[in-house]
Design an enzyme around this catalytic site. Structure first.
Site, short mmCIF file in Angstrom:
data_model
loop_
_atom_site.label_atom_id
_atom_site.label_comp_id
_atom_site.label_asym_id
_atom_site.label_seq_id
_atom_site.Cartn_x
_atom_site.Cartn_y
_atom_site.Cartn_z
N VAL A 141 -7.10 8.15 10.48
CA VAL A 141 -6.57 6.89 10.80
C VAL A 141 -7.07 5.88 9.36
O VAL A 141 -7.85 5.80 8.76
CB VAL A 141 -8.23 6.01 11.62
CG1 VAL A 141 -7.34 4.54 11.79
CG2 VAL A 141 -8.87 6.34 12.39
N PRO A 142 -5.45 6.34 9.35
CA PRO A 142 -4.89 6.03 7.48
C PRO A 142 -4.83 4.43 7.22
O PRO A 142 -3.61 3.86 6.42
CB PRO A 142 -3.74 6.35 7.61
CG PRO A 142 -3.23 6.22 8.93
CD PRO A 142 -4.16 6.64 10.36
N CYS A 143 -6.05 4.01 6.87
CA CYS A 143 -5.93 2.07 6.55
C CYS A 143 -5.43 2.57 5.11
O CYS A 143 -5.19 1.22 4.64
CB CYS A 143 -7.80 1.90 6.87
SG CYS A 143 -8.50 1.61 8.45
N HIS A 144 -5.17 3.95 4.82
CA HIS A 144 -4.87 3.28 3.05
C HIS A 144 -3.46 3.14 3.04
O HIS A 144 -2.51 2.53 2.18
CB HIS A 144 -5.40 4.81 2.24
CG HIS A 144 -4.52 5.47 3.20
ND1 HIS A 144 -4.80 6.48 4.13
CD2 HIS A 144 -3.53 6.40 3.38
CE1 HIS A 144 -4.00 7.40 4.39
NE2 HIS A 144 -2.84 7.28 3.42
N ARG A 145 -2.61 3.26 4.62
CA ARG A 145 -1.34 2.61 4.68
C ARG A 145 -1.14 1.25 4.43
O ARG A 145 -0.31 1.06 5.44
CB ARG A 145 -0.33 3.20 5.67
CG ARG A 145 -1.02 5.20 5.42
CD ARG A 145 -0.24 5.83 6.73
NE ARG A 145 0.15 7.37 5.68
CZ ARG A 145 -0.13 7.82 6.99
NH1 ARG A 145 0.07 7.53 8.46
NH2 ARG A 145 -0.44 9.63 6.98
#
Length: 178
Positions: A141-145
């Site tokens: 779940v790419p919260c880094h994006r």
């Protein structure tokens, strides 16, 4: 507090990755957490804090070892991350944010405002940031994006340096023609 069957049957494993140590927690419905840290003990404490009855597994736990290997490969090359069986635990709003995040393509970023707009809640920017902070599934779940409106990096549950490293890997892959 009543524990669900999901919480009661969580097993976890830790191992090294290019971003430090990684912890994968697995329950009967799928992967419940993927967390990153430099300190293996901190990850073990985080697993037990998130899932009080969780128990450590080892390399002899074939399922755990398999998912650790898959997740670690996906951390090294996020564009290769397969569709994993996930056991997302959160509020309906958090699920909505996390689903929208999973739709952000590798090598791209969105702002918190754009993400709030995508889920039909343009004034819920702070709540969107809170849902990102509550995410237990690093990289998948790419919260880094998610970045600030001015393009700068904001906080990341697993450290801004890891966020920066992930984004750099993804950008290089994206610009390299996939």
């Amino acid at each position: 507090m009543t524990l669900s069957k999901q919480d009661a049957d969580i097993r976890f494993i830790t191992g090294p990755s290019g971003l430090g140590m990684v912890m994968v927690a697995l329950g009967p419905e799928g992967i419940a957490a993927i967390m990153l840290d430099a300190d293996e003990r901190a990850l073990q404490r985080a697993a037990v804090a998130s899932f009080p009855t969780a128990r450590a597994g080892g390399a002899d736990d074939v399922a755990l070892a398999h998912w650790l290997e898959v997740v670690t490969a996906g951390i090294e090359a996020p564009w290769t991350m397969p569709d994993l069986p996930l056991a997302l635990q959160g509020t309906p709003f958090q699920h909505q944010v996390w689903q929208a995040l999973r739709a952000v393509p590798c090598g791209h970023t969105v702002t918190y405002t754009e993400l709030a707009t995508r889920i039909g809640r343009p004034t819920a920017v702070r709540a969107v940031a809170g849902a990102c902070a509550a995410n237990r599934l690093a990289v998948v779940v790419p919260c880094h994006r998610v970045i600030r409106h001015d393009g700068s990096l904001s906080g990341y549950r697993w450290g801004v340096a890891r966020k920066q490293a992930l984004l750099a890997r993804e950008r290089a892959w994206h610009l390299g023609g996939k």
